[in-house]
Design an enzyme around this catalytic site. Structure first.
Site, PDB file in Angstrom:
ATOM      1  N   GLY A 207      14.560  22.636 -11.438  1.00 40.94           N
ATOM      2  CA  GLY A 207      14.723  23.878 -10.798  1.00 40.94           C
ATOM      3  C   GLY A 207      15.931  24.243  -9.818  1.00 40.94           C
ATOM      4  O   GLY A 207      16.749  23.563 -10.320  1.00 40.94           O
ATOM      5  N   ASN A 208      15.994  25.453  -9.131  1.00 41.86           N
ATOM      6  CA  ASN A 208      16.950  25.513  -8.188  1.00 41.86           C
ATOM      7  C   ASN A 208      16.685  26.202  -6.943  1.00 41.86           C
ATOM      8  O   ASN A 208      15.590  26.414  -6.845  1.00 41.86           O
ATOM      9  CB  ASN A 208      18.013  26.326  -9.088  1.00 41.86           C
ATOM     10  N   ARG A 209      17.358  26.410  -6.093  1.00 39.15           N
ATOM     11  CA  ARG A 209      17.131  26.632  -4.749  1.00 39.15           C
ATOM     12  C   ARG A 209      16.897  28.297  -4.528  1.00 39.15           C
ATOM     13  O   ARG A 209      16.667  28.887  -3.303  1.00 39.15           O
ATOM     14  CB  ARG A 209      17.934  26.256  -3.563  1.00 39.15           C
TER      15      ARG A 209
END
Ligand code: CTP
Length: 399
Positions: A207-209
């Site tokens: 995933g990412n932030r």
């Protein structure tokens, strides 16, 4: 009329000008608005809650602790289309600017997602004091709208700046705000937002932030300006229940791709704000991957590019806006991305700018098209959203 059907919170603080709040409530009700009044304890020394309750046809909240359901500050903050604080005393400005939450007026302010207007009232020297100036500037920096004081005779006997704006002017500012802000009526807007999660196995993902804050701010601002919004939202803690927005929850880039491409033909504009994973694991393990002490390599395969696909399918009259998050050569990389994906406009932000991009409540952007780049100051995401939508409104206005 812009105010008809709008839900307005009026916050009244303790100034002699508080008597004018009765005229404001009456004007709002006559314009067809629904009104809830919050008073600081000091305000109740100047005007009776009973007066404002009678005029607003609703109970007035004077304490954070009164237990009725509608005076829950979060609920009330989400309910409102606008929050007007009038009169706003020097003390209240200081509390708002610094988040000192000792009254329902400030508690609701901190929870409100709607536009906030504040109309100060005080003596001339208090108004000109650097402490007041700083608090006013701070509130404007949060994206709140100042309804400036007027000049004239003051309750102290002095003459100068500091009088509360006349109720008619306050009502006109609000009315104008709602009238002008229907400028996206008729638009069907597709917005992608948030991260994507690319599953590795039943418990893990890549995933990412991204939090989705920017895309949600865009969706809420566009809906408030009259657009019909479809928000295709990746997995995040945040969401929205604002009127005019249909939220389509998705998880992976491929789900987001399907949801966005299916709806694009029916839309007048798209804003692609999502931080889509460029790659996903080639296979998703059916069972949890067990550790075995050795190196583990993941094979990744490319995800479909939603922006590129919508750019390819774009028809005359559709306007497509993308985002670019660049750590170097920002404008050049962003413009190349605009060309590659057949976008009309690209919003450049840099995670290197303090307070910008992922997770922050503020963002600093440049808007870049084929001919020019326009730089904006660091602002709250809701104000950034309005800058982007101002551009969309101008570019898509009938000529
Ligand atoms: N985007 C998209 N689908 C993808 C990847 C990106 O819709 N699979 C959109 C983003 O929402 C954003 C724009 O394309 O509006 C730019 O995305 P970005 O990932 O920064 O650009 P890339 O073309 O992937 O370039 P690079 O990774 O080289 O920076």
């Amino acid at each position: 009329m812009g105010l008809a059907g709008k839900k307005i919170i009026l916050g009244v603080s303790g100034s002699i000008a508080a008597y004018k709040s009765a005229l404001i409530v009456r004007g709002l009700i006559k314009s067809g608005a629904e009104v809830r009044v919050l008073m600081t304890r000091a305000a109740t020394d100047f005007i009776s809650p009973l007066t404002l309750a009678t005029l607003s046809r609703a109970e007035v909240v004077t304490s954070v602790h009164s237990g009725d359901s509608w005076n829950n500050h979060v609920e009330l903050g989400l309910w409102a289309d606008a929050y007007l604080i009038a009169p706003a005393t020097a003390t209240t400005l200081g509390k708002l600017a610094n988040g000192i939450c000792d009254s329902p007026l400030v508690a609701v302010y901190l929870s409100a997602r709607c536009p906030v207007f504040f109309a100060p009232a005080m003596d001339v020297d208090m108004w000109l004091h650097p402490a007041t100036r700083r608090n006013v500037e701070r509130l404007r920096g949060y994206g709140n709208h100042l309804i400036d004081v007027e000049s004239g005779e003051l309750a102290s006997g002095l003459t100068g700046q500091g009088r509360l704006a006349e109720p008619e002017r306050i009502l006109a500012v609000l009315d104008d705000h709602f009238a002008r802000h229907r400028d996206l009526a008729g638009h069907r807007l597709l917005i992608t937002a948030g991260p994507t999660h690319e599953d590795l196995d039943p418990v893990r993902y890549l995933g990412n932030r991204s939090t989705g804050k920017m895309g949600i701010a865009l969706a809420e601002a566009a809906a408030a300006r009259g657009a019909e919004v479809t928000l295709v939202l990746g997995p995040t803690e945040l969401s929205t229940s604002a009127a005019g927005i249909t939220v389509v929850d998705v998880r992976s880039a491929r789900e987001m791709y399907t949801a966005a491409t299916e709806r694009w033909a029916d839309c007048t504009a798209g804003i692609l704000c999502a931080a889509v994973a460029d790659y996903r694991p080639a296979t998703v393990a059916a069972e949890k991957i067990k550790k075995h002490g050795e190196e583990l390599s993941l094979r990744l395969v490319p995800n479909p590019d939603i922006a590129r696909e919508l750019g390819l399918r774009k028809q005359p009259g559709q306007y497509l806006i993308g985002f670019a998050l660049e750590t170097e050569n920002g404008p050049a990389n962003a413009r190349a991305k605009l060309e590659r994906k057949n976008l009309d406009l690209i919003v450049l932000n840099s995670p290197r700018d303090p307070g910008a991009a992922f997770g922050h409540d503020t963002n600093q952007i440049q808007l870049i098209d084929r001919n020019k780049a326009t730089a904006y100051e660091l602002k709250p995401k809701r104000a950034v959203a309005d800058d982007i939508l101002d551009r969309l409104a101008v570019e898509t206005a009938p000529s």
